[in-house]
Each structure stands twice: as C-alpha cells, then as structure tokens.
Design an enzyme around this catalytic site. Sequence first.
Site, PDB file in Angstrom:
ATOM      1  N   ASP A  13       0.819  -1.224   0.000  1.00  0.00           N
ATOM      2  CA  ASP A  13       0.000   0.000   0.000  1.00  0.00           C
ATOM      3  C   ASP A  13       0.847   1.266   0.000  1.00  0.00           C
ATOM      4  OD1 ASP A  13      -2.416  -1.327  -0.034  1.00  0.00           O
ATOM      5  OD2 ASP A  13      -2.671  -1.273   2.150  1.00  0.00           O
ATOM      6  N   ARG A  92       0.620   4.666  16.879  1.00  0.00           N
ATOM      7  CA  ARG A  92       0.161   5.671  15.908  1.00  0.00           C
ATOM      8  C   ARG A  92       0.430   7.110  16.325  1.00  0.00           C
ATOM      9  NH1 ARG A  92       1.025   2.192  12.306  1.00  0.00           N
ATOM     10  NH2 ARG A  92      -0.573   0.601  11.991  1.00  0.00           N
ATOM     11  N   ASP A 121      -6.771   3.068  12.375  1.00  0.00           N
ATOM     12  CA  ASP A 121      -5.481   3.758  12.308  1.00  0.00           C
ATOM     13  C   ASP A 121      -5.553   5.102  11.588  1.00  0.00           C
ATOM     14  OD1 ASP A 121      -3.994   2.011  13.853  1.00  0.00           O
ATOM     15  OD2 ASP A 121      -3.727   0.624  12.182  1.00  0.00           O
ATOM     16  N   SER A 173      -2.974  -9.595   6.947  1.00  0.00           N
ATOM     17  CA  SER A 173      -2.510  -8.222   7.134  1.00  0.00           C
ATOM     18  C   SER A 173      -1.907  -8.150   8.530  1.00  0.00           C
ATOM     19  CB  SER A 173      -3.687  -7.258   7.011  1.00  0.00           C
ATOM     20  OG  SER A 173      -3.393  -6.071   7.710  1.00  0.00           O
TER      21      SER A 173
END
Length: 389
Positions: A13, A92, A121, A173
């Site tokens: 990504d 994050r 996220d 993932s």
Amino acid sequence: MKRIILAYSGGLDTSCAVRWLKENGWQVICFVADLGQGEDFNAIQQRALAAGAVKVYIKDLQDEFLEDFVVPALKANAIYEGRYLLATALARPLIAKYLVEMAHKEKAQAVAHGCTGKGNDQVRFEVSISILDPKLEIVAPVRVWEFKSREEEIEYAKRWNIPIEVTKKRPYSIDRNIWGVSIEAGVLEDLEVEPPEDAYLITKSPTLQATYPKYIEIYFEKGVPKRLDGKVYKLKTLVNHLNVIGGLYGVGRSDLIENRLLGIKSREIYEAPAATILYTGHKELESLVLDREFLHFKELISLKYAELVYYGLWYSPLKEALDAFVNSTQRYVTGSIRLKLFKGNCVAVGRRSKYSLYKKELATYGRQDIFDQKLAEGFIRLWGLPYKR
Ligand code: ARG
C-alpha cells in the site's frame, strides 16, 4: 513543487502510495519508524527510492515508544475489550508526532499515511496530526485512489518497477512492533475457523510446549519494570527478552471479535508475550499495595484509558489528566512478582513489596491472629442498617 511526508512501512500500500502521490504532483519524502518490527530497513529504503521518493528517513523510535507510550498504558493497565493490549494503537500517535516534526523540518505542507478508510489507524493518525498541527494538510491515498484490489496494486507496482516482495498473495494483514503483533484478514475473516498456526509470528503453539513450567521474577519500581530475575535491564532489552521467553511458552495470544471505531466488527488475533507478562505482574503488584477503593476506582480509569488510546485520542486533554491520576497511583507500586509461564498461561505465583498492605496477623486463621472478631458484629449491624424496614 508541493512536498509531502509519507509514513512509509515498505509494504504494498505505502509503496504504491509513493508513486501515486508523485503522479499527483507531490514531492514525496518517506518517513520510516523503526518500532521493532524486525524488517530489513535497507531494502525498505531502496524500495521507497525505487517507487519515487526523493528522500527517506529511518528513525529508531523503540525507546521513546516504550517510555512515553507503552509505560503509561502499562501503568494504567489499559486493555481494550478485555484482550487487546493496544500495541498498534499506541504506536500511531508517536508516528504522527514524527510526521508533523518532519513536515516542519522539511517545510512540507502535507503529510500522508497508507491506512484504509475502514480502520482505526486512519483516525489515530489524523486526529493526532490535527491536534499537533491543525494547518497541515492530510492525504490518505488508499481512501481515494482507483485501485480496487490488491491485484491491481501489484499490477501498478510492477508497471512502475517497484520491487515488491509479495507477488504471491500474502495471506494476512500484519502490524508488528516491539509491544505486539496484530494479525487480520485471510482465513481469519471466517469466524468459525480456528486461527491456523502459521498465522502466528512470535509465539509457539501452547500445545507444543515443554513438560515443565518456567518461573520468572519481575521487579517494578513505581509501576515501571526494571529487573528480570534480579538483573537490571534497559526497558527495550527487557521487553525483547520477555517476548522470546513468553513466546516459547505460547503466552500472550488472543483471538478477538472487536468493535472498531467506525462501527464495524472485525476479527483480529494478537500476540503480545512481553506485554501480557508485564500486565499480569503489574496488576498483581497493585493488588498488593493499593487499598480497595483506590484499586477499584483505578479499574474504571483503565477502561476509559484503553478507550482513549483505541479511539485515537492520545493527545486529548482527558488522556493527559488521566496520566496525572495514573502516575499518582504508582507511588507505591514497587516490588517483585514471581510468574509461572506454562502452556500459554501466565499467572502470578509469588509477590513481595515493602509497601505491601497485606498483614498476615490479620488475615491468618492460625494462632498469630490479632484480629478482634467481636468488632465484626457491630460493623455488620451498621452495614445492613440502611436496608431494614
Ligand atoms: N485492530 C487493531 C487496532 O485497531 C490493529 C489494527 C491493524 N491490524 C493489522 N493487522 N494491520 O489497533
């Protein structure tokens, strides 16, 4: 030319995002946070450049992550929905902080991330960024670009000669850092299926364990883990050790149907051996040194704290105020806890603290008993008084 700082992981990504941003008129600078995900950062740097980045920054943030994000959550005993120790969620706001810093340093007017429009996220990144610098523009390529599947992204990467490792479909993932691993998608989306062994990265199957349990002792000082089996370690070394030991005994796995912020229920499995060991030890020590009302009140705060972390509100005033409360609860959280690791379990079996509120002469059923049992009679009468008609 407009400049943008992209939080780059090296995955499909964010690699496509580099090129896509470039094609959309941005000069892309990649920021890679080393949070202990154990990747080949050289290869990641090469990939970012091949994809079209003008510059790549790689920064080891592990110590800061542990000290400023993990330790506060540990002191708070923050756990989301009973089982998630928040490894991904805690990282994050730290990455967001560096994106903002980097944007200022590089005079970029925007930052970008590779999150989808369905997860938590994106919220954590964007809320954190907008609190830290409300003027920065935020771009989320994955939410707006034209690719409809992983296959199309792979096509795109090939077309632009971006060296992507995963041409064969990676089944899960994964988000990994030193505090834990989050694994979703693939066969895990079928809720009736037990997670296959190959889904786990850092823990061994609890059924394949040694015949004997492993005992370890952790010493905490004001809520912070300092020693393992009597030896002083740097936090990072301690956590790495505990991940290895815990992983060998299958400790710290969980399989959770979780409620995401955007209203979607999802299934994720987690591995957090060190975190599980340290939470277990820390909570045990608090049971010993905090009085009943304090302990029970703190349990309510733990729930709220976990929600704030999960919901991306790390930099909110409430979270800051809760930190002040939590820190004041840790004054006496000093002592040692002995833990037994066996077949996926981690339980406290011994505890010791100079601040212990346990008084054997009150608790004992033996001869040394000094508790005046006659006092109970009056207490019970008054306790029940409000309910008499
Ligand atoms: N569900 C977790 C959270 O919201 C982890 C998200 C990332 N998971 C992943 N496998 N990439 O914090």
